[in-house]
Design an enzyme around this catalytic site. Sequence first.
Site, PDB file in Angstrom:
ATOM      1  N   LYS A 285     -18.658  63.391  29.862  1.00 12.89           N
ATOM      2  CA  LYS A 285     -19.378  62.605  29.543  1.00 12.89           C
ATOM      3  C   LYS A 285     -19.414  62.510  28.256  1.00 12.89           C
ATOM      4  O   LYS A 285     -19.469  63.445  27.666  1.00 12.89           O
ATOM      5  CB  LYS A 285     -20.493  62.365  29.939  1.00 12.89           C
ATOM      6  CG  LYS A 285     -20.981  60.726  29.773  1.00 12.89           C
ATOM      7  CD  LYS A 285     -22.513  61.470  30.552  1.00 12.89           C
ATOM      8  CE  LYS A 285     -23.447  59.602  30.337  1.00 12.89           C
ATOM      9  NZ  LYS A 285     -24.047  59.242  31.220  1.00 12.89           N
ATOM     10  N   GLU A 371     -35.281  55.623  43.814  1.00 12.42           N
ATOM     11  CA  GLU A 371     -36.385  54.990  43.498  1.00 12.42           C
ATOM     12  C   GLU A 371     -37.111  54.958  45.124  1.00 12.42           C
ATOM     13  O   GLU A 371     -38.202  55.329  44.964  1.00 12.42           O
ATOM     14  CB  GLU A 371     -36.224  53.896  43.022  1.00 12.42           C
ATOM     15  CG  GLU A 371     -35.345  53.400  41.480  1.00 12.42           C
ATOM     16  CD  GLU A 371     -34.444  53.438  41.601  1.00 12.42           C
ATOM     17  OE1 GLU A 371     -33.627  54.115  41.976  1.00 12.42           O
ATOM     18  OE2 GLU A 371     -34.121  53.781  40.202  1.00 12.42           O
ATOM     19  N   ARG A 399     -35.954  48.215  43.765  1.00  8.06           N
ATOM     20  CA  ARG A 399     -34.818  48.744  45.414  1.00  8.06           C
ATOM     21  C   ARG A 399     -36.227  49.499  46.203  1.00  8.06           C
ATOM     22  O   ARG A 399     -35.667  49.715  47.168  1.00  8.06           O
ATOM     23  CB  ARG A 399     -34.646  50.362  44.786  1.00  8.06           C
ATOM     24  CG  ARG A 399     -33.445  50.512  45.261  1.00  8.06           C
ATOM     25  CD  ARG A 399     -31.691  51.256  44.688  1.00  8.06           C
ATOM     26  NE  ARG A 399     -31.179  50.000  44.619  1.00  8.06           N
ATOM     27  CZ  ARG A 399     -29.578  50.528  43.949  1.00  8.06           C
ATOM     28  NH1 ARG A 399     -29.656  51.648  44.504  1.00  8.06           N
ATOM     29  NH2 ARG A 399     -28.790  49.895  44.027  1.00  8.06           N
TER      30      ARG A 399
HETATM   31  C1  LIG Z   1     -30.844  51.617  40.633  1.00  6.71           C
HETATM   32  C2  LIG Z   1     -31.201  52.206  39.379  1.00  6.71           C
HETATM   33  N1  LIG Z   1     -31.827  53.466  38.725  1.00  6.71           N
HETATM   34  C3  LIG Z   1     -31.711  53.515  37.959  1.00  6.71           C
HETATM   35  C4  LIG Z   1     -30.683  53.125  36.844  1.00  6.71           C
HETATM   36  C5  LIG Z   1     -30.275  53.213  35.165  1.00  6.71           C
HETATM   37  N2  LIG Z   1     -28.941  54.208  35.281  1.00  6.71           N
HETATM   38  C6  LIG Z   1     -28.164  53.703  34.855  1.00  6.71           C
HETATM   39  S1  LIG Z   1     -26.673  54.495  34.319  1.00  6.71           S
HETATM   40  C7  LIG Z   1     -27.607  56.076  34.805  1.00  6.71           C
HETATM   41  C8  LIG Z   1     -26.695  57.594  35.590  1.00  6.71           C
HETATM   42  C9  LIG Z   1     -25.918  57.537  36.320  1.00  6.71           C
HETATM   43  O1  LIG Z   1     -25.087  58.917  36.420  1.00  6.71           O
HETATM   44  P1  LIG Z   1     -23.856  58.441  36.692  1.00  6.71           P
HETATM   45  O2  LIG Z   1     -23.249  57.839  37.895  1.00  6.71           O
HETATM   46  O3  LIG Z   1     -23.425  59.976  37.342  1.00  6.71           O
HETATM   47  O4  LIG Z   1     -23.052  57.868  35.597  1.00  6.71           O
HETATM   48  P2  LIG Z   1     -22.591  58.983  34.380  1.00  6.71           P
HETATM   49  O5  LIG Z   1     -23.726  57.707  33.560  1.00  6.71           O
HETATM   50  O6  LIG Z   1     -22.763  59.797  34.066  1.00  6.71           O
HETATM   51  O7  LIG Z   1     -21.243  58.080  33.877  1.00  6.71           O
HETATM   52  C10 LIG Z   1     -29.029  55.574  34.970  1.00  6.71           C
HETATM   53  C11 LIG Z   1     -30.065  56.736  36.685  1.00  6.71           C
HETATM   54  C12 LIG Z   1     -29.567  52.106  37.065  1.00  6.71           C
HETATM   55  N3  LIG Z   1     -28.992  51.733  36.350  1.00  6.71           N
HETATM   56  N4  LIG Z   1     -29.941  51.822  38.554  1.00  6.71           N
END
Ligand SMILES: Cc1ncc(C[n+]2csc(CCOP(=O)(O)OP(=O)(O)O)c2C)c(N)n1
Length: 640
Positions: A285, A371, A399
């Site tokens: 990342k 969640e 959710r």
């Molecule tokens: C249901 C939900 N909960 C929380 C989030 C907030 N959120 C956005 S990106 C993220 C982390 C995602 O991690 P990953 O899938 O590993 O993607 P990366 O940012 O590492 O590319 C979170 C928790 C969301 N978008 N959707």
Amino acid sequence: MSERPETPLLDQVNLPADLRKLERGKLRQLADELRTEMIDAVGTTGGHLGSGLGVVELTVAIHYVFNTPEDRLIWDVGHQCYPHKILTGRRDRIRTLRQGGGLSGFTKRTESEYDPFGAAHSSTSISAALGFAVANKLQDKPGRGIAVIGDGAMSAGMAYEAMNNAEQAGNRLVVILNDNDMSIAPPVGGLSAYLARVVSSGEYLGLRSLASKVAKKMHRRIHSSLGKAEEFTRGMVTGGTLFEELGFYYVGPIDGHNLDHLLPVLENVRDSEQGPVLIHVVTEKGKGYKFAEQSADKYHGVSKFDVITGEQKKSKGGPPNYQNVFGETLAKLAETDERIVAITAAMPSGTGVDKFAAAHPDRSFDVGIAEQHGVTFAAGLAAQGMRPFAAIYSTFLQRAYDQVVHDVAIQNLPVRFAIDRAGLVGADGATHAGSFDVTYLATLPNMVVMAAADEAELAHMTYTAAEYDDGPIAFRYPRGSGTGVEIPEKLEKLEIGKGRIVKHGSKVAILSLGTRLGEALDAAEQLEARGLSTTVADMRFAKPLDTALIEKAMRDHDVVVTIEEAAIGGLGAHVLTFASDSGLLDEGLKVRTMRLPDIFQDQDDPKKQYDEAGLNAANILDTVLAALRHNSAGVEEARA
Ligand SMILES: Cc1ncc(C[n+]2csc(CCOP(=O)(O)OP(=O)(O)O)c2C)c(N)n1
Ligand SMILES: CC(=O)[C@@H](O)[C@H](O)COP(=O)(O)O
Ligand SMILES: [Mg+2]
């Protein structure tokens, strides 16, 4: 003689079809140019940077190998889609990202045929890709469903529901697990540990041996370029047992920044009859931008920044953010109350739970992007005598709605819901708007629903919730910083169901819920200037209602207006229901409810969003004056 600078390849690539005309050997340069373009663009717009930087090579490889848009490419969450947008005809608008009238910060169907599915809430991509895959199969159409899902998003139950159902898709479904060992914060839980084992314990195996594994698994001739590749890649030792048990062919882990690894493996998968396939890609990342690589959060979400220095242009000083007022207040309360625990669903810094965790690490729980689990986990904690605070953004709490109803409200368990990002949130747009929590919570028996008008009120509500053990209680507050009001040292335990009169008047009554209070007071000033004496109340509770306050307002004023940063079905609906049930409307009282419009509002500056929603002071003034012009027949008399 100095070398003529390479003609920028990116200038020759508008769509993936242009990309596929390039020689493979040029793709490295294209990826470098794409990364530079993205960094420059996000420097001017702000937005999600780290995740997109991590998938630059993967984006190039996918569009090069697969036949997008016929192959339906779905990005999970979609916050990493900026390179994808640049390569799919939107480079010219990339600097309008997340602005009013500009590109969305996530994938969006209405924006491009290369965005077959909208995203923003995580862990939906495999289900959607499976839908496309099965539809193509049923219609005997070519085209796969391709889901790119992060390791964080893979921690949500929905991803497993989809994988559990995926076998039917055969080779029409390709899942690419983008494992950068990061969520917004470092990832948590057993899956993260499992993936770390798969990646870290894998000895370096020659690509040939990986190739033979891939070919053996897929009973396929080794793709010629795969056979020739000299590069090494991490091989699998424990392999993707978890995914294989779910019916996937597991391939990986593969270096997600090495096109010489990505291209042959993707081609093998593309040409294989076997499936569904899960390709485990290891990326970094923030890759390729040292300030992102070196930062703890890998520049997950950034404001505009100086590309040279990496310095973000964040407003310094000013009132505290609501999330931090919550986290710090709760941390203080927990010093003298061992029963208080805090739960976040992968959003420690966004919810302020990181402030609580710093003080009480053993009473702070990051459950990952889960969640639903988080809410029922809180219910279990409450049932066993703890005082759990589930700190979840309004939009993400959607959710877990059945868990709120079934596991918390029906059992009347004292779970506290700290609901951040209530109301309109600005750049994240419709997918992240906190529009519905008053509606979906205040309709539930046993539920108490509060809304903070400012950061002092938030502190009081946090304390009130901590002390409230009679059932579930929720309090909502907006994204961003407070009003600058002083937060008293001694917090007030609010009387449940009681509002407060902030300004006394006699002709017009404005009943406000949440932070529209400031606009209501501005409107009251303008009404007073027109000789219209105005009462302003901060209702504090959408449930239970302060019926005494409402009844007095309705009996003593000619016009009553409710206002809230919530969709229909919130405060206004409950006030009208109470008034009609009590016969307070029988004498022809003029009541107007002001709430969010019945549309999904796109991204924009929050002030502009509230202008569009008609919830600012000027709108309140217009609403009151129009109501006063309506005669008893309900006909608007000519403007005075
Ligand atoms: C249901 C939900 N909960 C929380 C989030 C907030 N959120 C956005 S990106 C993220 C982390 C995602 O991690 P990953 O899938 O590993 O993607 P990366 O940012 O590492 O590319 C979170 C928790 C969301 N978008 N959707
Ligand atoms: C992509 C995603 O869902 C999160 O990164 C979200 O954008 C965070 O929102 P805040 O910036 O309001 O914390
Ligand atoms: Mg990740």
